[in-house]
Write a protein that holds these residues in place. Structure first.
Motif, PDB file in Angstrom:
ATOM      1  N   ASP A   1      37.546  35.948  59.196  1.00 12.04           N
ATOM      2  CA  ASP A   1      37.670  36.998  58.193  1.00 12.04           C
ATOM      3  C   ASP A   1      36.955  36.567  56.909  1.00 12.04           C
ATOM      4  O   ASP A   1      37.340  35.564  56.304  1.00 12.04           O
ATOM      5  CB  ASP A   1      39.160  37.234  57.920  1.00 12.04           C
ATOM      6  N   PRO A   2      35.905  37.308  56.497  1.00  7.69           N
ATOM      7  CA  PRO A   2      35.189  36.905  55.270  1.00  7.69           C
ATOM      8  C   PRO A   2      36.119  36.794  54.064  1.00  7.69           C
ATOM      9  O   PRO A   2      35.853  36.021  53.140  1.00  7.69           O
ATOM     10  CB  PRO A   2      34.177  38.041  55.074  1.00  7.69           C
ATOM     11  N   ALA A   3      37.242  37.526  54.080  1.00  5.52           N
ATOM     12  CA  ALA A   3      38.169  37.465  52.945  1.00  5.52           C
ATOM     13  C   ALA A   3      38.768  36.075  52.773  1.00  5.52           C
ATOM     14  O   ALA A   3      39.252  35.733  51.692  1.00  5.52           O
ATOM     15  CB  ALA A   3      39.281  38.495  53.130  1.00  5.52           C
TER      16      ALA A   3
ATOM     17  N   ILE B   1      33.308  38.310  48.305  1.00  4.91           N
ATOM     18  CA  ILE B   1      32.931  37.312  47.295  1.00  4.91           C
ATOM     19  C   ILE B   1      32.593  37.936  45.941  1.00  4.91           C
ATOM     20  O   ILE B   1      32.915  37.371  44.890  1.00  4.91           O
ATOM     21  CB  ILE B   1      31.749  36.462  47.796  1.00  4.91           C
ATOM     22  N   ALA B   2      31.980  39.126  45.957  1.00  6.05           N
ATOM     23  CA  ALA B   2      31.547  39.737  44.687  1.00  6.05           C
ATOM     24  C   ALA B   2      32.673  39.822  43.641  1.00  6.05           C
ATOM     25  O   ALA B   2      32.436  39.495  42.473  1.00  6.05           O
ATOM     26  CB  ALA B   2      30.927  41.104  44.951  1.00  6.05           C
ATOM     27  N   PRO B   3      33.913  40.220  44.018  1.00  9.00           N
ATOM     28  CA  PRO B   3      34.959  40.322  42.992  1.00  9.00           C
ATOM     29  C   PRO B   3      35.296  39.002  42.310  1.00  9.00           C
ATOM     30  O   PRO B   3      35.868  39.000  41.217  1.00  9.00           O
ATOM     31  CB  PRO B   3      36.182  40.831  43.777  1.00  9.00           C
ATOM     32  N   THR B   4      34.949  37.887  42.928  1.00  8.67           N
ATOM     33  CA  THR B   4      35.266  36.599  42.287  1.00  8.67           C
ATOM     34  C   THR B   4      34.313  36.328  41.128  1.00  8.67           C
ATOM     35  O   THR B   4      34.532  35.418  40.342  1.00  8.67           O
ATOM     36  CB  THR B   4      35.142  35.420  43.286  1.00  8.67           C
ATOM     37  N   GLY B   5      33.221  37.088  41.062  1.00 10.68           N
ATOM     38  CA  GLY B   5      32.300  36.970  39.930  1.00 10.68           C
ATOM     39  C   GLY B   5      31.341  35.795  40.050  1.00 10.68           C
ATOM     40  O   GLY B   5      30.526  35.560  39.168  1.00 10.68           O
TER      41      GLY B   5
ATOM     42  N   LEU C   1      39.423  29.709  50.516  1.00  9.08           N
ATOM     43  CA  LEU C   1      39.151  28.302  50.837  1.00  9.08           C
ATOM     44  C   LEU C   1      38.301  27.650  49.745  1.00  9.08           C
ATOM     45  O   LEU C   1      38.514  26.488  49.391  1.00  9.08           O
ATOM     46  CB  LEU C   1      38.436  28.177  52.196  1.00  9.08           C
ATOM     47  N   VAL C   2      37.337  28.419  49.219  1.00  8.76           N
ATOM     48  CA  VAL C   2      36.477  27.860  48.159  1.00  8.76           C
ATOM     49  C   VAL C   2      37.333  27.493  46.944  1.00  8.76           C
ATOM     50  O   VAL C   2      37.194  26.410  46.371  1.00  8.76           O
ATOM     51  CB  VAL C   2      35.373  28.864  47.770  1.00  8.76           C
ATOM     52  N   ALA C   3      38.282  28.390  46.575  1.00  8.45           N
ATOM     53  CA  ALA C   3      39.146  28.112  45.414  1.00  8.45           C
ATOM     54  C   ALA C   3      39.981  26.859  45.678  1.00  8.45           C
ATOM     55  O   ALA C   3      40.150  26.014  44.784  1.00  8.45           O
ATOM     56  CB  ALA C   3      40.043  29.319  45.134  1.00  8.45           C
ATOM     57  N   MET C   4      40.485  26.721  46.907  1.00  4.87           N
ATOM     58  CA  MET C   4      41.282  25.525  47.226  1.00  4.87           C
ATOM     59  C   MET C   4      40.453  24.265  47.103  1.00  4.87           C
ATOM     60  O   MET C   4      40.909  23.253  46.572  1.00  4.87           O
ATOM     61  CB  MET C   4      41.791  25.614  48.671  1.00  4.87           C
ATOM     62  N   LEU C   5      39.227  24.333  47.614  1.00  7.08           N
ATOM     63  CA  LEU C   5      38.355  23.156  47.574  1.00  7.08           C
ATOM     64  C   LEU C   5      38.069  22.764  46.127  1.00  7.08           C
ATOM     65  O   LEU C   5      38.108  21.590  45.765  1.00  7.08           O
ATOM     66  CB  LEU C   5      37.041  23.459  48.307  1.00  7.08           C
ATOM     67  N   GLU C   6      37.809  23.769  45.310  1.00  6.55           N
ATOM     68  CA  GLU C   6      37.437  23.460  43.928  1.00  6.55           C
ATOM     69  C   GLU C   6      38.630  22.968  43.121  1.00  6.55           C
ATOM     70  O   GLU C   6      38.465  22.289  42.118  1.00  6.55           O
ATOM     71  CB  GLU C   6      36.780  24.685  43.291  1.00  6.55           C
ATOM     72  N   ALA C   7      39.845  23.319  43.568  1.00  7.36           N
ATOM     73  CA  ALA C   7      41.038  22.896  42.824  1.00  7.36           C
ATOM     74  C   ALA C   7      41.426  21.457  43.146  1.00  7.36           C
ATOM     75  O   ALA C   7      42.260  20.877  42.469  1.00  7.36           O
ATOM     76  CB  ALA C   7      42.201  23.828  43.150  1.00  7.36           C
TER      77      ALA C   7
ATOM     78  N   SER D   1      26.099  29.454  43.076  1.00  2.00           N
ATOM     79  CA  SER D   1      27.116  28.403  43.138  1.00  2.00           C
ATOM     80  C   SER D   1      27.713  28.292  44.534  1.00  2.00           C
ATOM     81  O   SER D   1      28.289  27.284  44.881  1.00  2.00           O
ATOM     82  CB  SER D   1      28.210  28.665  42.108  1.00  2.00           C
ATOM     83  N   LEU D   2      27.551  29.366  45.328  1.00  2.00           N
ATOM     84  CA  LEU D   2      28.124  29.339  46.680  1.00  2.00           C
ATOM     85  C   LEU D   2      27.085  29.805  47.695  1.00  2.00           C
ATOM     86  O   LEU D   2      26.428  30.824  47.495  1.00  2.00           O
ATOM     87  CB  LEU D   2      29.349  30.259  46.739  1.00  2.00           C
ATOM     88  N   SER D   3      26.918  29.037  48.774  1.00  2.00           N
ATOM     89  CA  SER D   3      26.058  29.486  49.875  1.00  2.00           C
ATOM     90  C   SER D   3      26.939  29.746  51.086  1.00  2.00           C
ATOM     91  O   SER D   3      27.755  28.898  51.444  1.00  2.00           O
ATOM     92  CB  SER D   3      25.043  28.399  50.248  1.00  2.00           C
ATOM     93  N   VAL D   4      26.771  30.915  51.701  1.00  2.00           N
ATOM     94  CA  VAL D   4      27.494  31.203  52.941  1.00  2.00           C
ATOM     95  C   VAL D   4      26.460  31.178  54.064  1.00  2.00           C
ATOM     96  O   VAL D   4      25.443  31.861  53.985  1.00  2.00           O
ATOM     97  CB  VAL D   4      28.174  32.590  52.873  1.00  2.00           C
ATOM     98  N   VAL D   5      26.701  30.363  55.077  1.00  2.00           N
ATOM     99  CA  VAL D   5      25.735  30.218  56.172  1.00  2.00           C
ATOM    100  C   VAL D   5      26.345  30.792  57.449  1.00  2.00           C
ATOM    101  O   VAL D   5      27.449  30.413  57.839  1.00  2.00           O
ATOM    102  CB  VAL D   5      25.370  28.728  56.385  1.00  2.00           C
ATOM    103  N   ILE D   6      25.618  31.707  58.096  1.00  2.00           N
ATOM    104  CA  ILE D   6      26.131  32.323  59.328  1.00  2.00           C
ATOM    105  C   ILE D   6      25.053  32.293  60.412  1.00  2.00           C
ATOM    106  O   ILE D   6      23.959  32.819  60.221  1.00  2.00           O
ATOM    107  CB  ILE D   6      26.552  33.786  59.075  1.00  2.00           C
ATOM    108  N   PRO D   7      25.339  31.668  61.564  1.00  2.00           N
ATOM    109  CA  PRO D   7      24.393  31.719  62.682  1.00  2.00           C
ATOM    110  C   PRO D   7      24.519  33.053  63.403  1.00  2.00           C
ATOM    111  O   PRO D   7      25.635  33.543  63.614  1.00  2.00           O
ATOM    112  CB  PRO D   7      24.850  30.573  63.594  1.00  2.00           C
ATOM    113  N   ILE D   8      23.380  33.616  63.754  1.00  2.00           N
ATOM    114  CA  ILE D   8      23.385  34.952  64.363  1.00  2.00           C
ATOM    115  C   ILE D   8      22.600  34.928  65.662  1.00  2.00           C
ATOM    116  O   ILE D   8      21.411  34.597  65.672  1.00  2.00           O
ATOM    117  CB  ILE D   8      22.685  35.967  63.416  1.00  2.00           C
ATOM    118  N   TYR D   9      23.259  35.234  66.755  1.00  2.00           N
ATOM    119  CA  TYR D   9      22.531  35.368  68.020  1.00  2.00           C
ATOM    120  C   TYR D   9      23.007  36.636  68.725  1.00  2.00           C
ATOM    121  O   TYR D   9      24.158  36.724  69.141  1.00  2.00           O
ATOM    122  CB  TYR D   9      22.759  34.133  68.892  1.00  2.00           C
ATOM    123  N   ASN D  10      22.140  37.614  68.784  1.00  2.00           N
ATOM    124  CA  ASN D  10      22.464  38.906  69.420  1.00  2.00           C
ATOM    125  C   ASN D  10      23.733  39.537  68.848  1.00  2.00           C
ATOM    126  O   ASN D  10      24.696  39.768  69.563  1.00  2.00           O
ATOM    127  CB  ASN D  10      22.622  38.734  70.935  1.00  2.00           C
ATOM    128  N   GLU D  11      23.745  39.741  67.543  1.00  2.00           N
ATOM    129  CA  GLU D  11      24.925  40.335  66.901  1.00  2.00           C
ATOM    130  C   GLU D  11      24.548  41.649  66.220  1.00  2.00           C
ATOM    131  O   GLU D  11      25.106  41.997  65.184  1.00  2.00           O
ATOM    132  CB  GLU D  11      25.524  39.365  65.863  1.00  2.00           C
TER     133      GLU D  11
END
Ligand code: UDP
Ligand code: MG
Length: 343
Positions: free
Chosen positions: A117-119, A46-50, A124-130, A21-31
């Motif tokens: 912050d990944p937290a 994200i895992a605790p949100t189920g 933000l996802v909850a706000m968007l869905e509300a 239901s959720l995709s997180v996209v992260i660009p990675i260059y020399n990290e």
């Protein structure tokens, strides 16, 4: 409704590779120094949100061990989906590559250096869905942890300019942390460094965007991939975006307007010189005004011709690929506020 229990159980069990239901996209260059923590912290947030999710890390042709590390991390984590670009294309293209494979109904983006912050993602996802009337939420690094003069000051100026020019008023265009309904990202085409203009491009495809303050941390590992020179590239991109938003579908108005103005001024000058010569018999061969008039007419003709070429290109852009010049919604946009949610 009264289907037998066994059938219900089958219907409820999602197939093994069901779209998350959720995709997180992260660009990675020399990290390489950030990857392990990044992947762990995104999961732990994200895992605790189920909810089901996938983490799409796009390796943008890293020269360090990032790609190999991603592959190793992915072997033990089914939700981690690495994408490996063959070379370094830049942050926008890396994001686009991630969007192209994202399957979630909601798509979140953030930077790979843990400055975001990944937290904040589940919040933000909850706000968007509300709020059904909103299509995207952009993070606002209200308490930004970057250098004052090389980062924050140019960024403040750029944000002011971009807001003014595009008409989409945000405090922080540069924040990578954003969440979108999938429809929005699938309507975008990103390349170059246009990721800084996503809110304006998203507004162009009809999305309603709001801004929410998010946390921001200083980079602790790895180095920034950008220097002060990006300020100039942002200005050039801004010019292009302005053109794109106003004139993409009618380039002759942009070029032709200026061309007609300059060309007709040149014409008036030449007409005046002709009268001066023919009616009053004054020599005009040595007059600078003659050169100026000829120059204006030439530039004017060139610009009108450029406008005509632009119109042809616009046709080529839209017609052979059957790409319509408009987009429609599947349903009318929901009204904002509780009234919309009551039914
Ligand atoms: N990045 C990328 N390709 C590039 C440059 C950067 O994928 O060519 C990624 C980088 O790994 C990071 C994000 O884009 O995840 C933002 O880059 P950075 O932190 O260097 O930018 P800053 O925070 O300094 O603006
Ligand atoms: Mg950064």
């Amino acid at each position: 409704m009264n289907a037998p229990l066994a059938a219900d159980a089958i219907a409820l069990a999602p197939p093994a590779d069901a779209a998350p239901s959720l995709s997180v996209v992260i660009p990675i260059y020399n990290e390489e120094d950030n990857l392990h923590d990044l992947v762990t912290r995104v999961h732990d947030a994200i895992a605790p949100t189920g909810r089901t999710f996938e983490l799409i890390c796009v390796d943008d042709g890293s020269r360090d061990r990032s790609a190999a590390l991603l592959a190793a991390l992915a072997t033990e984590r089914a939700w981690l989906r690495p994408v490996y670009l063959i070379r370094n294309y830049g942050q926008s293209t890396a994001l686009q590559a991630g969007f192209d494979v994202a399957r979630g109904d909601v798509v979140a983006t953030l930077d790979g250096d843990l400055q975001n912050d990944p937290a904040d993602v589940p919040k933000l996802v909850a706000m968007l869905e509300a709020e059904p009337a909103i299509d995207a939420i952009s993070g606002w690094r209200k308490d930004r942890q970057d250098a004052q003069w090389s980062r924050k000051v140019p960024s403040r100026i750029a944000n002011g300019l971009i807001s003014r020019v595009t008409g989409v008023k945000l405090h922080d265009y540069g924040c990578a942390l954003k969440v979108y309904r999938a429809r929005v990202i699938h309507d975008l085409r990103l390349y170059g460094e246009l990721h800084r203009f996503i809110p304006a491009l998203a507004a162009e495809v009809g999305a309603k965007i709001v801004e929410v303050p998010v946390q921001h941390h200083a980079r602790t590992r790895g180095v920034s991939k950008y220097g002060i020179d990006r300020t100039f590239r942002v200005l050039l991109d801004l010019l292009w975006i302005k053109f794109l938003l106003r004139f993409l579908h009618r380039p002759i108005h942009a070029f032709g307007g200026v061309g007609l103005g300059l060309g007709s001024t040149g014409f008036v000058i030449l007409a005046w010189l002709a009268i001066d010569k023919l009616a009053f018999g004054h020599p005009i061969g040595g007059r600078p005004l003659l050169l100026f008039g000829v120059l204006l007419v030439l530039i004017g003709v060139q610009l009108v011709a450029t406008g005509v070429l632009g119109e042809m290109l616009t046709r080529i852009y839209h017609e052979p690929q059957g790409r319509p010049q408009y987009q429609t919604r599947r349903e009318p946009r929901p009204l904002p506020g509780p009234a919309a949610r009551a039914d």
